[in-house]
Scaffold this active site. Structure first.
Site, mmCIF file in Angstrom:
data_model
loop_
_atom_site.group_PDB
_atom_site.id
_atom_site.type_symbol
_atom_site.label_atom_id
_atom_site.label_comp_id
_atom_site.label_asym_id
_atom_site.label_seq_id
_atom_site.Cartn_x
_atom_site.Cartn_y
_atom_site.Cartn_z
ATOM 1 C CG MET A 26 35.897 35.100 41.672
ATOM 2 S SD MET A 26 37.048 35.122 43.070
ATOM 3 C CE MET A 26 38.460 35.944 42.369
ATOM 4 C CD GLU A 31 35.125 43.086 25.488
ATOM 5 O OE1 GLU A 31 34.722 42.162 24.733
ATOM 6 O OE2 GLU A 31 34.383 43.971 25.932
ATOM 7 C CG HIS A 33 35.293 37.605 32.911
ATOM 8 N ND1 HIS A 33 35.875 38.759 33.372
ATOM 9 C CD2 HIS A 33 35.674 36.621 33.759
ATOM 10 C CE1 HIS A 33 36.568 38.486 34.462
ATOM 11 N NE2 HIS A 33 36.466 37.202 34.716
ATOM 12 N N GLY A 145 38.795 29.792 31.297
ATOM 13 C CA GLY A 145 39.841 30.366 30.468
ATOM 14 C C GLY A 145 41.177 29.677 30.689
ATOM 15 C CE LYS A 147 43.846 35.757 33.666
ATOM 16 N NZ LYS A 147 44.518 35.626 34.991
ATOM 17 C CD GLN A 151 40.590 28.704 38.323
ATOM 18 O OE1 GLN A 151 40.844 29.369 39.318
ATOM 19 N NE2 GLN A 151 39.901 29.201 37.315
ATOM 20 C CG LEU A 182 42.053 41.014 28.125
ATOM 21 C CD1 LEU A 182 40.654 41.168 27.541
ATOM 22 C CD2 LEU A 182 42.747 42.368 28.218
ATOM 23 C CB SER A 183 43.962 39.692 34.747
ATOM 24 O OG SER A 183 43.781 39.506 36.142
#
Length: 280
Positions: A26, A31, A33, A145, A147, A151, A182-183
């Site tokens: 999105m 980092e 991604h 990912g 995280k 999903q 990381l988000s």
């Protein structure tokens, strides 16, 4: 790197390519991604990334309108790393030229628990846009990912049940030095909140250590972690120990027998909602 905005342009760029590797995002790239794209390059060629803020996965009171849209900066990051051959950045009318009345509905026992219970319709929106992007890109490999653990499971199960010719690869969660996952939403954190944010992962690590030491009362472990975070000002949606294979609650006997487990968490710090997980 080619930047394309229409499905027709995308298909022109990919005509004849049989080993496309794909990373849907999105945007507001970080980092984490970029690590997905590096992994994608190891497993296919060319690499396609997409940037699309998908309205279908946002609830009526969520942050769709204020979600960071940073296309120019994102393009600069991708061009610096040189792992992506085509960036597909459609607008909403390109991907949804008419109301998306056909939807993918994940099964309740996976799609309506944990994150799906807190965000009704979220996984239906994610599944629908991912299936649509797969139809546009037609990748052999797609990278997500860990995280977003639930999903990832939803998408893997969707691909298996629809027999999609796409291999789903998972990249480990990328973290800051202090442990914070990381988000893109980390940018919402105020400085004092950013200093507090690593406490979420710290609690998951404590739970992992207790389970490895033989603790088998999942509910007690969840309550202890929740109470600790609440005492520090967090609003906890869930901290849940689940079986990795289906995200159902483990029995005490399963925990003692070494059933592979994961703890998943979602909590708000100020106005920012953070999610994380850790395999136990």
């Amino acid at each position: 790197m080619k930047v394309v905005h229409t499905i027709e342009e995308l298909r022109d760029q990919l005509r004849g390519q049989l080993r496309v590797s794909f990373v849907p995002t999105m945007g507001n790239l970080h980092e984490g991604h970029l690590a997905l794209m590096k992994l994608a390059r190891q497993h296919g060629d060319p690499v396609v990334a997409s940037i699309f803020v998908n309205r279908l996965q946002f609830g009526p009171n969520e942050d769709f309108d204020r979600y960071p849209r940073t296309l120019r900066d994102d393009i600069a990051k991708l061009e610096r790393d040189r792992n992506v051959y085509v960036l597909f950045a459609p607008n909403e009318s390109e991907l949804y030229p008419e109301p998306q009345n056909y939807r993918v509905q994940p099964p309740q026992e996976l799609g309506d628990i944990l994150e799906g219970e807190c965000r009704p319709g979220f996984f239906g929106g994610v599944s629908t846009v991912v299936l649509k992007l797969f139809s546009c890109v037609q990748p052999r490999v797609a990278v997500f990912g860990k995280k977003d653990y639930q999903q990832l499971m939803v998408i893997r199960n969707m691909c298996r049940q629809f027999q999609l010719p796409v291999e789903i690869l998972a990249h480990e969660t990328v973290r800051a030095e202090d442990g914070l996952a990381l988000s893109s939403r980390n940018a919402y954190l105020q400085p004092n909140e950013r200093a507090e944010a690593p406490q979420l992962f710290a609690q998951l690590c404590i739970m992992q250590a207790k389970v490895r030491a033989g603790a088998a009362d999942a509910a007690l472990l969840e309550q202890e972690a929740t109470a600790y975070l609440q005492s520090r000002g967090w609003v906890v949606d869930y901290i849940a120990i689940r079986r990795r294979r289906d995200l159902h609650r483990p029995s005490q006997a399963e925990m003692l027998a070494g059933e592979p487990l994961v703890v998943l968490a979602a909590a708000k710090l100020g106005a920012t909602r953070l999610i994380d997980n850790l395999e136990l």
